[in-house]
Design a protein around this motif. Structure first.
Motif, PDB file in Angstrom:
ATOM      1  N   LYS A  52       0.841  -1.205   0.000  1.00 35.37           N
ATOM      2  CA  LYS A  52       0.000   0.000   0.000  1.00 35.37           C
ATOM      3  C   LYS A  52       0.874   1.253   0.000  1.00 35.37           C
ATOM      4  O   LYS A  52       0.574   2.236  -0.696  1.00 35.37           O
ATOM      5  N   SER A  72      -7.102   2.865   4.063  1.00 32.30           N
ATOM      6  CA  SER A  72      -5.736   2.627   4.534  1.00 32.30           C
ATOM      7  C   SER A  72      -4.708   2.847   3.424  1.00 32.30           C
ATOM      8  O   SER A  72      -3.580   3.284   3.703  1.00 32.30           O
ATOM      9  N   ASP A  79      -7.694   7.331  -5.231  1.00 31.15           N
ATOM     10  CA  ASP A  79      -8.468   6.607  -4.221  1.00 31.15           C
ATOM     11  C   ASP A  79      -8.198   5.109  -4.336  1.00 31.15           C
ATOM     12  O   ASP A  79      -7.737   4.627  -5.385  1.00 31.15           O
ATOM     13  N   ASP A  95     -12.148  -1.623  -3.100  1.00 29.01           N
ATOM     14  CA  ASP A  95     -12.296  -2.926  -2.464  1.00 29.01           C
ATOM     15  C   ASP A  95     -12.151  -4.033  -3.495  1.00 29.01           C
ATOM     16  O   ASP A  95     -11.658  -5.112  -3.185  1.00 29.01           O
ATOM     17  N   LYS A 120     -16.484  -0.053  -4.211  1.00 28.19           N
ATOM     18  CA  LYS A 120     -15.894   0.805  -3.191  1.00 28.19           C
ATOM     19  C   LYS A 120     -16.910   1.026  -2.066  1.00 28.19           C
ATOM     20  O   LYS A 120     -18.079   0.765  -2.228  1.00 28.19           O
ATOM     21  N   GLY A 121     -16.396   1.522  -0.955  1.00 26.81           N
ATOM     22  CA  GLY A 121     -17.299   1.832   0.160  1.00 26.81           C
ATOM     23  C   GLY A 121     -17.052   1.016   1.403  1.00 26.81           C
ATOM     24  O   GLY A 121     -17.783   1.143   2.385  1.00 26.81           O
ATOM     25  N   GLY A 122     -15.980   0.185   1.363  1.00 24.60           N
ATOM     26  CA  GLY A 122     -15.631  -0.581   2.553  1.00 24.60           C
ATOM     27  C   GLY A 122     -15.400   0.315   3.761  1.00 24.60           C
ATOM     28  O   GLY A 122     -15.627  -0.074   4.897  1.00 24.60           O
ATOM     29  N   GLY A 123     -14.983   1.549   3.484  1.00 23.74           N
ATOM     30  CA  GLY A 123     -14.776   2.519   4.563  1.00 23.74           C
ATOM     31  C   GLY A 123     -15.956   3.465   4.741  1.00 23.74           C
ATOM     32  O   GLY A 123     -15.851   4.470   5.449  1.00 23.74           O
ATOM     33  N   ALA A 124     -17.077   3.139   4.088  1.00 25.52           N
ATOM     34  CA  ALA A 124     -18.343   3.882   4.233  1.00 25.52           C
ATOM     35  C   ALA A 124     -18.303   5.294   3.644  1.00 25.52           C
ATOM     36  O   ALA A 124     -19.195   6.097   3.908  1.00 25.52           O
ATOM     37  N   ALA A 125     -17.290   5.577   2.818  1.00 25.65           N
ATOM     38  CA  ALA A 125     -17.146   6.946   2.291  1.00 25.65           C
ATOM     39  C   ALA A 125     -17.592   7.060   0.832  1.00 25.65           C
ATOM     40  O   ALA A 125     -17.289   8.046   0.161  1.00 25.65           O
ATOM     41  N   LEU A 126     -18.362   6.066   0.342  1.00 23.43           N
ATOM     42  CA  LEU A 126     -18.616   5.962  -1.094  1.00 23.43           C
ATOM     43  C   LEU A 126     -19.309   7.170  -1.716  1.00 23.43           C
ATOM     44  O   LEU A 126     -19.026   7.528  -2.860  1.00 23.43           O
ATOM     45  N   GLU A 131     -16.886   9.948  -2.135  1.00 24.59           N
ATOM     46  CA  GLU A 131     -15.883   9.478  -3.104  1.00 24.59           C
ATOM     47  C   GLU A 131     -16.417   9.614  -4.523  1.00 24.59           C
ATOM     48  O   GLU A 131     -15.694  10.044  -5.431  1.00 24.59           O
TER      49      GLU A 131
HETATM   50  C1  5RP Z   1     -13.672   3.662   1.390  1.00 21.32           C
HETATM   51  C2  5RP Z   1     -13.214   2.998   0.156  1.00 21.32           C
HETATM   52  C3  5RP Z   1     -11.804   2.533   0.115  1.00 21.32           C
HETATM   53  O1  5RP Z   1     -11.191   3.056  -1.017  1.00 21.32           O
HETATM   54  C4  5RP Z   1     -11.779   1.034   0.059  1.00 21.32           C
HETATM   55  O2  5RP Z   1     -12.537   0.523   1.135  1.00 21.32           O
HETATM   56  C5  5RP Z   1     -10.350   0.497   0.122  1.00 21.32           C
HETATM   57  O3  5RP Z   1      -9.817   0.747   1.382  1.00 21.32           O
HETATM   58  P1  5RP Z   1      -8.396   0.226   1.801  1.00 21.32           P
HETATM   59  O4  5RP Z   1      -7.385   1.028   1.060  1.00 21.32           O
HETATM   60  O5  5RP Z   1      -8.332   0.460   3.299  1.00 21.32           O
HETATM   61  O6  5RP Z   1      -8.314  -1.249   1.477  1.00 21.32           O
HETATM   62  O7  5RP Z   1     -13.935   2.817  -0.798  1.00 21.32           O
HETATM   63  O8  5RP Z   1     -15.051   3.928   1.365  1.00 21.32           O
END
Ligand code: 5RP
Length: 239
Positions: A24, A47, A98, A101, A111-117, A120
């Motif tokens: 990363k 991350s 960005d 996922d 995308k959206g694993g971090g709930a910011a979709l 974004e």
């Molecule tokens: C957040 C996202 C992130 O880009 C996605 O979850 C990837 O995250 P990471 O870099 O921690 O694996 O869409 O909403």
């Protein structure tokens, strides 16, 4: 054009024991090549993006600032001395960086694993170029193995979940500390497993029209133009 690996750069790690965290960090640093001097940069969330923000801080005197896709990224940017602009203050951004996922060979993403979709997708839409940064584990042939995040207005959650179940999916409201997670926009997230998203453009168009859906985490209309994939052999660039 379909995305295919076109180049490998960076030193190979002979022992093959490079950590996911270092992969990363590699792609975070590599993304600096897409940042033009004097510009405002679109910054995603997660991350991997945190590594990019750390790298961006090393050239902060050469950029004007950032438009951020989340409260978390805004806090990290500001803590490192990078000015953050409201997206309404800026007409167009040259580049949006960005993570994802999942990303397929066409540059379509989940995308959206971090709930910011939602934020974004907004910042991606105002950017000329989307550069996705990810470790190679995110590359898939077909989207859908990762639980699909969908931001919904809470009142619509049950109905939206039933619609996904009618498509063969299994939907649940994302929780934090035993309560529904509340996004930066005050809404909830439904995560859907069991889908195979064979036509991401059509899927995104359809689900986006369901009443109460704020944003579906398929990024097909706002796909990646470039993807920097972190591998033990270095960063692979996919166009
Ligand atoms: C957040 C996202 C992130 O880009 C996605 O979850 C990837 O995250 P990471 O870099 O921690 O694996 O869409 O909403």
């Amino acid at each position: 054009a379909p995305v295919s690996p076109s180049s490998a750069a960076g030193a190979a790690n002979g022992a093959g024991t490079i950590s996911q965290d270092e992969l990363k960090a590699q792609v975070g640093r590599a993304a600096l090549a897409y940042v033009a001097k004097g510009e405002i940069v679109g910054v995603g969330t997660g991350s991997t993006v945190n590594k990019f923000i750390d790298a961006l801080a090393t050239i902060k005197d050469q950029i004007k600032g950032a438009v951020s896709s989340s409260v978390a990224s805004t806090e990290r940017l500001r803590a490192l001395g990078i000015p953050v602009f409201d997206s309404n203050e800026v007409d167009e951004l040259g580049v949006y960086i960005d993570g994802a996922d999942e990303i397929d060979h066409h540059g379509f993403m989940v995308k959206g694993g971090g709930a910011a979709l939602t934020r974004e997708k907004i910042v991606a839409a105002q950017s000329r170029r989307f550069v996705c940064i990810a470790d190679a584990s995110k590359l898939v042939d077909t989207l859908g193995a990762f639980p699909l995040p969908v931001e919904v207005i809470p009142m619509a959650a049950r109905r939206v979940m039933r619609q996904f179940e009618a498509m063969g999916g299994i939907a649940q409201v994302r929780e934090k500390d035993g309560l529904p997670l509340v996004t930066d926009n005050g809404q909830h997230i439904v995560d859907v497993t069991g889908l195979r998203i064979s036509d991401p453009l059509a899927f995104e168009s359809e689900v986006s029209q369901w009443p109460g859906v704020v944003t579906v985490g398929v990024f097909a209309h706002q796909k990646a133009d470039v993807c920097l994939l972190g591998t033990p052999a270095g960063v692979q660039t996919m166009h």
